[in-house]
Design a protein around this motif. Structure first.
Motif, short mmCIF file in Angstrom:
data_model
loop_
_atom_site.label_atom_id
_atom_site.label_comp_id
_atom_site.label_asym_id
_atom_site.label_seq_id
_atom_site.Cartn_x
_atom_site.Cartn_y
_atom_site.Cartn_z
N SER A 1 92.69 116.55 -71.13
CA SER A 1 93.59 117.37 -71.24
C SER A 1 93.69 118.31 -72.36
CB SER A 1 94.96 116.67 -70.92
OG SER A 1 96.11 117.30 -70.68
N GLU A 2 93.79 117.79 -73.42
CA GLU A 2 93.91 118.46 -74.71
C GLU A 2 92.63 119.59 -74.77
OE1 GLU A 2 94.05 118.22 -79.44
OE2 GLU A 2 94.63 116.43 -78.26
N ASP B 1 85.45 123.94 -87.06
CA ASP B 1 85.80 124.84 -86.72
C ASP B 1 86.88 124.50 -85.60
OD1 ASP B 1 83.99 124.66 -85.03
OD2 ASP B 1 82.80 126.38 -85.89
N ALA B 2 87.07 125.60 -84.60
CA ALA B 2 88.09 125.38 -83.42
C ALA B 2 86.94 124.88 -82.40
CB ALA B 2 88.73 126.73 -82.99
N PHE C 1 89.03 124.44 -74.60
CA PHE C 1 87.95 125.17 -74.31
C PHE C 1 88.36 126.52 -73.55
CE2 PHE C 1 85.55 120.78 -73.69
CZ PHE C 1 84.91 121.27 -74.77
N LYS C 2 89.73 126.40 -72.77
CA LYS C 2 90.04 127.58 -72.23
C LYS C 2 90.41 128.83 -73.19
CE LYS C 2 93.66 128.98 -68.94
NZ LYS C 2 94.29 130.24 -69.66
N ALA C 3 91.00 128.25 -74.22
CA ALA C 3 91.41 129.36 -75.31
C ALA C 3 90.02 129.69 -75.86
CB ALA C 3 92.13 128.77 -76.41
N LEU C 4 88.99 128.97 -76.19
CA LEU C 4 87.70 129.44 -76.81
C LEU C 4 87.13 130.19 -75.79
CD1 LEU C 4 86.50 125.91 -78.01
CD2 LEU C 4 86.92 128.11 -79.44
N TYR C 5 87.07 130.12 -74.57
CA TYR C 5 86.41 130.90 -73.75
C TYR C 5 86.99 132.24 -73.55
CZ TYR C 5 84.61 132.91 -69.28
OH TYR C 5 84.10 133.88 -68.24
N GLY D 1 88.51 133.54 -75.87
CA GLY D 1 88.25 134.47 -77.09
C GLY D 1 87.04 134.67 -77.51
N THR D 2 85.86 134.00 -76.88
CA THR D 2 84.47 134.40 -77.15
C THR D 2 83.79 134.58 -75.84
OG1 THR D 2 83.94 132.01 -76.72
CG2 THR D 2 84.73 132.64 -78.78
N SER D 3 84.21 134.41 -74.78
CA SER D 3 83.12 134.58 -73.34
C SER D 3 82.19 133.96 -73.15
CB SER D 3 83.03 136.16 -73.20
OG SER D 3 84.52 136.87 -73.13
N LYS D 4 82.02 132.89 -74.18
CA LYS D 4 80.60 132.05 -74.01
C LYS D 4 80.95 131.01 -72.90
CE LYS D 4 80.04 131.65 -79.15
NZ LYS D 4 79.96 130.53 -80.18
#
Length: 245
Positions: free
Chosen positions: A149-150, A134-135, A155-159, A161-164
């Motif tokens: 960098s990637e 998964d992502a 990680f930014k997008a995941l945070y 989207g999830t606020s983890k």
């Protein structure tokens, strides 16, 4: 028996009772003898000091006494043994001063480089047999491969989207690995206040980020917190804090 020899034995703690009586009589005749004893006793303490702060304070006190004329120069040429004792004291003091003012001591950048390494993936370790990636798992694979960098973008997008909260820690580590501690600091500050076992990790990395930015006071404060928590990086934090003193 010459007074320098008696003073030497007194300071070294090897004077006999008869010799002590002779010295006491000489002190009555020459009050400056007590000042010489006090100065040499202070210098002898240097050999027993382990704390650099104590050494600094002692050197300052001795310098102040000399400036105020409370001490006198001791004639050291009358006995070879006393020469050796005095020379030993001078060497000890010189070593102490050198350790305090050593121009070759590590710079803040060097201390940072010695202590920083990206925090390992403890959240989503990759397994070769994994078929479904998964992502989040992909982001950590990217991170473990050193593509910071990637991984930062992921990680930014995941945070978002999830606020983890742990994604803040890993975003910050990506920034630090990319030599961008300024961007890492606000992320680490936010994560360090979260109610999570990983918060102490952020305090360690935040101390390093402040160190890199030249803020020794904040770095010391955070290192002290890491040490008081115990466990994670306690030894490394203690060693680093000593180097900053």
């Amino acid at each position: 028996m010459e007074k320098e020899h008696l003073i030497d034995k007194y300071v070294q703690g090897t004077i006999s009772e008869d010799e002590r009586l002779v010295l006491e009589k000489l002190k009555l005749e020459d009050p400056d003898i007590q000042k010489e004893i006090d100065l040499l006793s202070d210098l002898k303490i240097v050999t027993e000091l382990e704390d650099k702060t104590d050494l600094k304070n002692l050197l300052k006190e001795t310098e102040a006494k000399l400036k105020q004329g409370e001490t006198k120069v001791i004639p050291l040429f009358k006995k070879a043994k006393f020469w050796i004792a005095a020379a030993s004291i001078v060497i000890v003091v010189a070593i102490g001063i050198t350790s305090l003012l050593n121009p070759f001591s590590p710079s803040l950048d060097e201390l940072y480089a010695e202590n920083f390494e990206p925090y390992k993936n403890v959240v989503n370790p990759s397994v070769r047999s994994d078929e479904d990636i998964d992502a989040e798992k992909q982001a950590f694979i990217t991170y473990e491969n050193g593509n910071y960098s990637e991984a930062l973008t992921q990680f930014k997008a995941l945070y978002e989207g999830t606020s983890k909260s742990y994604f803040l820690l890993y975003q910050a580590n990506c920034f630090m690995a990319l030599s961008n501690t300024k961007q890492a600091i606000p992320l680490l500050e936010k994560h360090s206040t979260e109610d999570t076992p990983l918060a102490i990790r952020s305090k360690w990395y935040l101390s390093l980020a402040y160190l890199k930015e030249g803020n020794k006071e904040k770095a010391r404060e955070l290192l002290t917190e890491v040490i008081s928590e115990g466990g994670f990086k306690t030894t490394a934090a203690t060693r680093l804090l000593q180097k900053l003193d």
